[in-house]
Motif scaffolding. Structure first.
Motif, PDB file in Angstrom:
ATOM      1  N   VAL A  23      -2.845   3.911   5.294  1.00  0.00           N
ATOM      2  CA  VAL A  23      -2.472   2.523   5.039  1.00  0.00           C
ATOM      3  C   VAL A  23      -3.182   1.582   6.018  1.00  0.00           C
ATOM      4  O   VAL A  23      -3.668   0.512   5.637  1.00  0.00           O
ATOM      5  CB  VAL A  23      -0.939   2.362   5.138  1.00  0.00           C
ATOM      6  N   VAL A  33      -7.229   3.040  -0.431  1.00  0.00           N
ATOM      7  CA  VAL A  33      -6.173   3.983  -0.061  1.00  0.00           C
ATOM      8  C   VAL A  33      -6.017   5.066  -1.125  1.00  0.00           C
ATOM      9  O   VAL A  33      -5.769   6.242  -0.814  1.00  0.00           O
ATOM     10  CB  VAL A  33      -4.839   3.234   0.196  1.00  0.00           C
ATOM     11  N   ALA A  38      -6.228  -1.548  -2.139  1.00  0.00           N
ATOM     12  CA  ALA A  38      -5.505  -0.520  -2.885  1.00  0.00           C
ATOM     13  C   ALA A  38      -6.451   0.584  -3.351  1.00  0.00           C
ATOM     14  O   ALA A  38      -6.095   1.774  -3.336  1.00  0.00           O
ATOM     15  CB  ALA A  38      -4.799  -1.153  -4.080  1.00  0.00           C
ATOM     16  N   LEU A  59       0.827  -1.211   0.000  1.00  0.00           N
ATOM     17  CA  LEU A  59       0.000   0.000   0.000  1.00  0.00           C
ATOM     18  C   LEU A  59       0.863   1.263   0.000  1.00  0.00           C
ATOM     19  O   LEU A  59       0.539   2.253  -0.669  1.00  0.00           O
ATOM     20  CB  LEU A  59      -0.922  -0.011   1.213  1.00  0.00           C
TER      21      LEU A  59
END
Length: 754
Positions: A204, A214, A211, A173
């Protein structure tokens, strides 16, 4: 595509969310999932070689399923068609199939059909797709967040290779965030963005391996934060917390997350781990699980796993459930946690499972008659004598009397076996004493009455005895199973068999790592050809990669074959033994050098598992012959001469043991755990075996050569004749010692090399 369509597509791509713009385009840009697309892994090799078969990507949102499909689209020479199962139907499937047939007919080009959210197709839609996948018209790539074994047509699953994608770790991440901040074309590289470390940590952490989550949070933070007077966009912890406030928990009340989490919860309670039990309970409550469902499972556990070890357990849990119904949420979480903690910390017993043994007996055995004393005597006591002979327990001391309650054919059968936990420990002795008295009563009361009858054969016991007697087993199979049991590989692991030989370990490795890779090292061209011929029956990407190399050359050959690859498991059988044997003729061939080289090939954390036969502890021939067949004097001389073979300090092939093996590992930077096991197998003593023992040796001295150091030719001849007379063509129990070594790089060595 006309000019207006192209212009519309360019605008759409430019205005797409950050997560869509930053989607990786190549495998090198892809972050995470090294378990399935790392160096040497099956999927990476298949994508790079453009040799894909039908695939299904399964995993939670934001782990890269669609991205992998897009990367395949960018790298393959096949025609690529993408549809979404939420929007598409049979019509779109037919259009895709028609396009695939045209491409194959006109250009001999394969077609890859990517179906996003493939589990959303109903049965009819999946059935419409099946024949075209089966005959190869299209190569299916499906993406799903649901378990394909439950949500996708079984026929499609059986024709596809399934890859499970895991939530991204923190490193992955952070890499994605860094790419977004530095990419000037697709990300924020042209802006002056300052992301505080604690803000990054929050993004994170709360993204929870997603993904897309974030990147969405980063986009919201950047787009809603005005630049300061110097043009810098400051993303502080406060801004990050506003951008992503609550962790997204993957929890479908009818899917894998539901069943897996409740399973983890129940197993933690059963295992008496209150901390883990509270954690899994919190996961379910946080995700919105129905507390009444949790209480139902706790009530079942109170009966199944606690039982009479704590008779109050089911009472406490039931009281907590009723208290929850009165107070509701959120205060109802107190009795929910109380019930969980009570069960997690109380004594455990599953003795109530004896009921299912009784149920199995009822299902399998012929229905037995109810004993006369136990029958109802209110209706026909006079006519049939029902109830006659019944002993009323309350009329006796302690309200118990030695009386049989089972049918005659089941006398002595045991269903309930009290544990020694909690309250049940108090009744364990009591139950045992009563059973002993019942058995004594059975003998005294039925010896005359059943003199002409016999108890039926216990079929269950007979089957168990037969199974035990047949468990001779093949020693090599035992070694193979032991090697893989020491450190079971995962499906995506890379395994190196350092002394493949006939492939005993290699083929088991191929079965156990279908998404990984198997490399087999052999020393002779003959072995290499044999392995490759056997592998020819497998699909190309599933075949082990055979390397013909001397063990000392193996690391160099492997580096040439797959640069930078490290192995999750290195396995071998008698690799050290072979190295010791060659050390007398080959320079640089010694155990420490080999172990050092293998340690460098291990990933972190990797495991080296070797099964090494130790000649020092092998079967002695004199143990197979009775002393009086030779006479005491010659027999004693024979014992001394044979033992000298294994005590020779100048012969490294036979004089090493566990202590020396441990020292070799430590010198190579490995921390070993070694188990020496004696294994026995049945062998037939044949004339060919006698000839091997009593003929001159070639590469190494034979048994006869060793004996000749201490015994005369006449004495050796007499020993041979005695062995032949006693053992020729006889089956004997032959014992050997095998050291099973499980090692991993020591902490200091791991830091220095990885």
């Amino acid at each position: 595509m006309d000019l207006f369509d192209r212009h519309r597509q360019e605008i759409t791509e430019a205005e797409a969310p950050l997560a869509a713009r930053m989607r990786p385009r190549t495998l090198d840009e892809f972050a995470g999932q090294s378990a399935i697309i790392g160096s040497g892994r099956l999927l990476r090799r298949a994508i790079q070689a453009d040799q894909l078969s039908s695939l299904i990507f399964y995993g939670p949102p934001g782990t890269g399923k669609t991205t992998l499909a897009r990367i395949i689209a960018n790298t393959t020479k096949a025609h690529f068609i993408a549809i979404n199962a939420v929007l598409a139907g049979v019509k779109e499937i037919r259009e895709a199939i028609a396009a695939a047939q045209d491409k194959r007919g006109m250009y001999n080009q394969r077609t890859i059909l990517f179906v996003d959210e493939v589990h959303r197709f109903n049965k009819a839609q999946q059935d419409a797709l099946l024949p075209w996948v089966e005959n190869g018209t299209v190569i299916l790539i499906g993406a799903t967040t649901e378990n394909p074994y439950f949500e996708v047509n079984k026929a499609l699953v059986s024709r596809s290779r399934i890859f499970q994608l895991k939530p991204l770790d923190e490193a992955g991440l952070r890499q994605i965030v860094q790419q977004a901040l530095t990419d000037g074309d697709r990300g924020y590289g042209k802006l002056n963005v300052q992301l505080a470390q604690d803000a990054l940590d929050h993004l994170v952490n709360v993204a929870n391996g997603d993904a897309r989550a974030v990147l969405n949070a980063l986009e919201l933070a950047v787009e809603t934060t005005p630049p300061d007077v110097e043009g810098m966009i400051q993303i502080t912890l406060a801004v990050a917390e506003e951008s992503i406030q609550r962790r997204a928990v993957l929890y479908d009340k009818e899917g894998d997350a539901h069943f897996d989490t409740i399973s983890a919860f129940i197993k933690s309670v059963r295992g008496s781990d209150p901390d883990a039990a509270l954690y899994w309970l919190a996961r379910m409550v946080y995700a919105g699980e129905d507390p009444r469902f949790i209480f139902r499972r706790l009530l079942i556990l109170a009966g199944e796993d606690v039982g009479l070890a704590d008779p109050n357990a089911i009472v406490v849990v039931n009281a907590c459930a009723e208290a929850f119904d009165r107070v509701g949420m959120p205060e109802g979480r107190y009795p929910l946690a109380q019930a969980t903690l009570y069960l997690a910390t109380t004594a455990k017993s599953n003795s109530v499972m004896g009921f299912f043994d009784a149920l199995s007996t009822v299902e399998q055995e012929r229905e037995a008659e109810i004993p006369n004393p136990l029958r109802d005597g209110n209706r026909d006591k006079q006519g049939f004598g029902h109830g006659a002979g019944y002993l009323y327990p309350h009329a006796y001391r302690d309200h118990w009397v030695e009386q049989q309650y089972l049918p005659s054919s089941l006398q002595g059968q045991v269903f309930y076996q009290p544990s020694d936990q909690g309250y049940e420990a108090k009744i364990q002795t009591q139950v045992a004493r009563q059973r002993e008295a019942q058995l004594a009563a059975l003998v005294e009361n039925t010896a005359v009455a059943e003199v002409l009858t016999f108890s039926p054969t216990n079929s269950t016991q007979e089957r168990w005895l037969q199974r035990t007697l047949s468990q001779v087993g093949d020693q090599l199979a035992q070694v193979r199973d032991r090697v893989f049991a020491l450190a079971p590989p995962q499906r995506h692991h890379v395994i190196l068999d350092v002394n493949a030989g006939s492939g005993l370990l290699t083929w088991e490795a191929v079965r156990q790592v279908p998404e990984g890779g198997v490399y087999a090292c052999v020393q002779t061209e003959q072995d290499a050809i044999a392995l490759q011929e056997q592998a020819a029956a497998l699909p190309e990407l599933q075949r082990p990669i055979v390397l013909q190399a001397d063990l000392v050359e193996l690391p160099q050959r492997l580096a040439q074959q797959v640069p930078g690859m490290h192995c999750d498991r290195i396995i071998g059988r008698n690799a050290l033994l072979q190295t010791i044997q060659r050390s007398q003729t080959t320079e640089g061939s010694d155990p420490i050098s080999l172990l050092t080289a293998l340690a460098d090939l291990l990933s972190s954390p990797g495991q080296l598992i070797l099964a090494e036969t130790m000649p020092r502890y092998t079967q002695r021939l004199y143990q197979l012959l009775e002393r009086d067949r030779l006479g005491t004097r010659l027999y004693n001389r024979w014992v001394k001469a044979e033992e000298a073979i294994y005590q020779n300090p100048n012969d490294p092939f036979v004089n090493w043991d566990v202590a020396e093996l441990t020292a070799w590992c430590q010198a190579a930077g490995l921390t070993p755990e070694i188990h020496l096991e004696m294994m026995t197998t049945e062998i037939r003593i044949t004339p060919a075996l006698f000839n091997r023992w009593f003929s001159p040796g070639s590469d190494r001295p034979s048994y006869q050569d060793h004996l000749s150091q201490s015994l005369s030719e006449a004495e050796i001849s007499k020993i041979r004749e005695a062995l032949i007379n006693a053992l020729n063509q006889q089956q004997v129990q032959w014992s050997s010692a095998i050291a099973f070594m499980q090692a991993q790089p020591s902490a200091s060595n791991s830091l220095n090399t990885k």
